[in-house]
Design a protein around this motif. Structure first.
Motif, PDB file in Angstrom:
ATOM      1  N   ASN A   1       2.563   1.768  -3.410  1.00 14.88           N
ATOM      2  CA  ASN A   1       1.629   2.234  -4.439  1.00 14.88           C
ATOM      3  C   ASN A   1       1.257   3.698  -4.275  1.00 14.88           C
ATOM      4  O   ASN A   1       0.970   4.380  -5.256  1.00 14.88           O
TER       5      ASN A   1
ATOM      6  N   PRO B   1      -1.033   1.497 -12.227  1.00  8.22           N
ATOM      7  CA  PRO B   1      -0.984   1.718 -10.772  1.00  8.22           C
ATOM      8  C   PRO B   1      -2.194   2.476 -10.227  1.00  8.22           C
ATOM      9  O   PRO B   1      -2.537   2.346  -9.052  1.00  8.22           O
TER      10      PRO B   1
ATOM     11  N   ARG C   1       0.831  -1.210   0.000  1.00  6.29           N
ATOM     12  CA  ARG C   1       0.000   0.000   0.000  1.00  6.29           C
ATOM     13  C   ARG C   1       0.868   1.263   0.000  1.00  6.29           C
ATOM     14  O   ARG C   1       0.613   2.213  -0.750  1.00  6.29           O
TER      15      ARG C   1
ATOM     16  N   TYR D   1      -4.843   0.016  -9.322  1.00  7.89           N
ATOM     17  CA  TYR D   1      -4.548  -0.565  -8.005  1.00  7.89           C
ATOM     18  C   TYR D   1      -4.926   0.382  -6.868  1.00  7.89           C
ATOM     19  O   TYR D   1      -5.203  -0.050  -5.757  1.00  7.89           O
ATOM     20  N   GLN D   2      -4.949   1.679  -7.168  1.00  6.31           N
ATOM     21  CA  GLN D   2      -5.359   2.663  -6.159  1.00  6.31           C
ATOM     22  C   GLN D   2      -6.881   2.813  -6.095  1.00  6.31           C
ATOM     23  O   GLN D   2      -7.388   3.588  -5.288  1.00  6.31           O
ATOM     24  N   HIS D   3      -7.570   2.086  -6.968  1.00  4.74           N
ATOM     25  CA  HIS D   3      -9.047   2.099  -7.015  1.00  4.74           C
ATOM     26  C   HIS D   3      -9.604   3.482  -7.335  1.00  4.74           C
ATOM     27  O   HIS D   3     -10.659   3.871  -6.820  1.00  4.74           O
TER      28      HIS D   3
END
Length: 228
Positions: A88, A113, A85, A116-118
């Motif tokens: 990222n 990326p 976390r 992945y951070q939504h």
């Protein structure tokens, strides 16, 4: 003038590996500080410990001893999930081999990326466009890595690192696979990013590349010394 904030603060960092019954001290009480907005080079030959230092700095590994604060957060006791976390959200990586996915376009590589951070679709698209513009590759957004030169691929990698708005850019031998002219272009891009306020740590074995940074930290046999 306001005092600069430390982004990276390492104190007495040690990392020991056991290889064939031998104890190898990859890092031996290494201490260093990198401040917000600095451009710092870490230089050392192969086997000096710089890769281990980068892995700990980039939250890819943890130290056996010592303390590491990244942007004020104590990293030492973090779990794998917590490290992922932090990586990222706080660190933008630029690697020697670009590490782009060949089946994806430049824009899709930069977007990865952020997924992945939504982040939402609209925010992702906005950030991708802005990052590609910063590295001068807006016109190449829909090209795949095989359709780009080495220098352009590295620019995509830099854009991907910038898209997450990281606290720090960590560049590992970013000119290592490029010819001297293309390498100079990539270094010019780093200088522009630094002038724009980016905090950059560049790991290299090349004295000429290291000399371009504001400050140079040397590593040898796992020990860190400040050069300038």
């Amino acid at each position: 003038m306001a005092e600069k904030k430390p982004i990276i603060s390492m104190r007495e960092i040690s990392k020991i590996y056991h290889v064939g019954g031998e104890e190898v001290r990859a890092l031996d009480g290494a201490s260093l500080t990198v401040y917000e907005g600095e451009f710092v080079a870490i230089i050392g030959p192969s086997g000096s410990g710089k890769s281990t230092l980068m892995n700990i700095m980039g939250c890819l590994d943890t130290a056996d001893a010592g303390t590491y604060l990244l942007d004020g957060q104590e990293i030492g006791q973090y779990s794998e999930r917590e490290l992922a976390r932090v990586r990222n959200r706080k660190i933008g990586f630029v690697f020697q081999n670009f590490n782009l996915l060949s089946r994806l376009t430049a824009a899709a590589n930069v977007e990865l990326p952020l997924i992945y951070q939504h982040l939402g679709f609209g925010e992702r698209k906005k950030r991708v466009a802005a990052a590609l513009e910063r590295v001068g590759l807006s016109a190449r957004a829909e090209h795949k890595p095989t359709e780009l030169s080495g220098g352009q691929q590295q620019r995509v990698a830099v854009a991907r690192a910038l898209a997450t708005n990281p606290s720090i850019l960590l560049a590992d031998e970013p000119t290592g696979n490029l010819d001297s002219k293309t390498g100079a272009d990539i270094m010019a891009l780093f200088h522009d990013l630094h002038k724009g306020g980016a905090t950059i740590v560049l790991i290299t074995h090349n004295e000429e590349i290291a000399a371009q940074a504001e400050r140079c930290i040397r590593i040898m046999d796992g020990k860190v010394t400040e050069v300038r």
